[in-house]
Design a protein around this motif. Structure first.
Motif, mmCIF file in Angstrom:
data_model
loop_
_atom_site.group_PDB
_atom_site.id
_atom_site.type_symbol
_atom_site.label_atom_id
_atom_site.label_comp_id
_atom_site.label_asym_id
_atom_site.label_seq_id
_atom_site.Cartn_x
_atom_site.Cartn_y
_atom_site.Cartn_z
ATOM 1 N N UNK A 1 37.663 22.690 36.593
ATOM 2 C CA UNK A 1 39.006 22.280 37.147
ATOM 3 C C UNK A 1 40.124 23.414 36.628
ATOM 4 N N UNK A 2 39.908 23.882 35.709
ATOM 5 C CA UNK A 2 41.011 24.736 35.068
ATOM 6 C C UNK A 2 40.803 26.214 35.682
ATOM 7 N N UNK A 3 39.552 26.571 36.140
ATOM 8 C CA UNK A 3 39.272 27.812 36.831
ATOM 9 C C UNK A 3 39.803 27.747 38.365
ATOM 10 N N UNK A 4 39.733 26.538 38.941
ATOM 11 C CA UNK A 4 40.157 26.218 40.458
ATOM 12 C C UNK A 4 41.726 26.397 40.271
ATOM 13 N N UNK A 5 42.348 25.696 39.159
ATOM 14 C CA UNK A 5 43.791 25.915 38.877
ATOM 15 C C UNK A 5 44.437 27.062 38.506
ATOM 16 N N UNK A 6 43.540 28.227 37.822
ATOM 17 C CA UNK A 6 43.891 29.473 37.753
ATOM 18 C C UNK A 6 43.902 30.426 38.974
ATOM 19 N N UNK A 7 42.831 29.880 39.879
ATOM 20 C CA UNK A 7 42.787 30.586 40.995
ATOM 21 C C UNK A 7 43.835 30.210 41.981
ATOM 22 N N UNK A 8 44.295 29.199 42.106
ATOM 23 C CA UNK A 8 45.487 28.849 42.716
ATOM 24 C C UNK A 8 46.804 29.260 42.090
ATOM 25 N N UNK A 9 46.988 29.426 40.953
ATOM 26 C CA UNK A 9 48.127 29.945 40.218
ATOM 27 C C UNK A 9 48.320 31.589 40.477
ATOM 28 N N UNK A 10 47.068 32.201 40.569
ATOM 29 C CA UNK A 10 47.156 33.440 41.097
ATOM 30 C C UNK A 10 47.503 33.889 42.056
ATOM 31 N N UNK A 11 47.032 33.126 43.021
ATOM 32 C CA UNK A 11 47.504 32.880 44.468
ATOM 33 C C UNK A 11 48.837 32.836 44.756
ATOM 34 N N UNK A 12 49.422 31.787 44.064
ATOM 35 C CA UNK A 12 50.862 31.141 44.276
ATOM 36 C C UNK A 12 51.625 32.352 43.663
#
Length: 343
Positions: A261-272
């Motif tokens: 879940x954290x990896x998915x969140x990290x990917x979203x944070x980087x895109x954001x």
């Protein structure tokens, strides 16, 4: 994992391993395998912050820890994004107000998502015993008991927990310190992305670098941990016997799931952050407390009582309003065009 005394760095290591492993999946999206040293810095900050955050929750509790680091992250993002990097916003006053409103909503949700303190049987028994003793004449036995009741329980948040530079800190204060470190380090973990984008490492192209940086940093921290223990016990072999237990059989499933879940969140944070900037993009990510709070209400039923649930939803509406306001300040500054300037 609540019933298991897992060292914060051990739990962080599970998360780091998953981030590192899943980071390579961007190759399937056609991303070229390339590295930037900025990813090492981001990984180091993220590992340090994550470890501090776990420690903060253990010592101060979820509500205090999350509320503390969420507010600090927003402050850090505003400082770097709006003040230092001068990312465009429509109106500085409106943006500052939306940041404050976002922080207020996040702290409110964190505050009311924590279960109310419970009174266990031991506390009730102690109160009855104290009442009985108060009715008795002052005897040696009563004096002895009075002295004992002043001794703070290890589980008391006000119990002494550590001494730093001669200053004694309570358990709660140590937890708040860990949350502050998480707010500062994790809040700064994507600041290097601002410079990496200029080298062509924005968005998904940064995932591999930060994953490798986190793994390298995590290993180095363990080596330093081991060396410090070796100095304390006088032997590197004896130090190995005193290292924190991995608890692999008990927490590998929740540890890996948390990492996914954290990896998915990290990917979203980087895109954001790539497309919205440090100030707005990374601040909006803190609205993740919305999701955790809804899980606590609807599934785990950790939040009960009409008053607490109502206050949580009120804080949630404040947060959503702040998100919309902050997003509009960003979009209006660019007339809806790509705000990243790096794509």
């Amino acid at each position: 994992t609540k019933s298991i005394d897992v060292h914060p760095l051990v739990m962080q290591s599970y998360k780091t391993f998953v981030i590192f492993t899943l980071g390579w999946s961007v190759v399937l999206l056609g991303v070229e395998v390339k590295f930037t040293s900025w990813g090492l810095l981001s990984g180091l900050l993220w590992v340090l912050g994550g470890t501090g955050g776990i420690y903060g929750i253990r010592k101060a509790g979820l509500a205090i820890a999350v509320g503390t680091w969420a507010s600090i992250m927003i402050l850090v993002n505003f400082l770097f994004g709006i003040i230092i990097f001068k990312e465009p916003v429509h109106d500085l006053g409106g943006t500052l107000s939306s940041f404050a409103l976002l922080a207020l909503g996040l702290v409110g949700m964190s505050r009311y998502s924590a279960p109310p303190p419970s009174t266990d049987v031991n506390d009730q028994t102690q109160k009855e015993e104290e009442a009985e003793l108060e009715a008795q004449p002052m005897t040696a036995g009563r004096k002895s008991y009075s002295k004992r009741r002043k001794i703070t329980s290890p589980d008391d948040p006000n119990a002494p927990n550590a001494t730093i530079f001669g200053i004694t800190l309570t358990k709660r204060q140590c937890g708040i310190a860990g949350a502050v470190l998480n707010g500062v380090f994790t809040g700064c973990s994507l600041v290097p992305l601002h410079y990496a984008k200029e080298e062509g490492f924005g968005g998904e192209r940064y995932i591999i670098s930060i994953g490798c940086g986190a793994m390298i940093s995590n290993i180095l921290i363990w080596i330093i941990f081991w060396l410090v223990r070796s100095i304390q016990v006088g032997s590197i072999f004896a130090a190995a016997q005193t290292m924190p237990e991995s608890h692999f059989s008990a927490i590998w499933k929740p540890g890996i799931l948390a990492g996914v879940f954290l990896a998915i969140a990290m990917f979203g944070s980087i895109i954001s952050v790539t497309y919205l900037g440090q100030g707005v993009g990374n601040s909006l990510v803190q609205a993740k407390i919305l999701v955790s709070g809804l899980w606590g209400i609807l599934w785990f039923q950790e939040i009960s009582g009409v008053e607490r649930v109502s206050k949580w939803f009120l804080s949630a509406f404040v947060t959503i309003g702040a998100i919309v306001w902050l997003s509009m300040e960003r979009l209006r500054s660019t007339d809806g065009a790509d705000a990243s300037h790096y794509s």
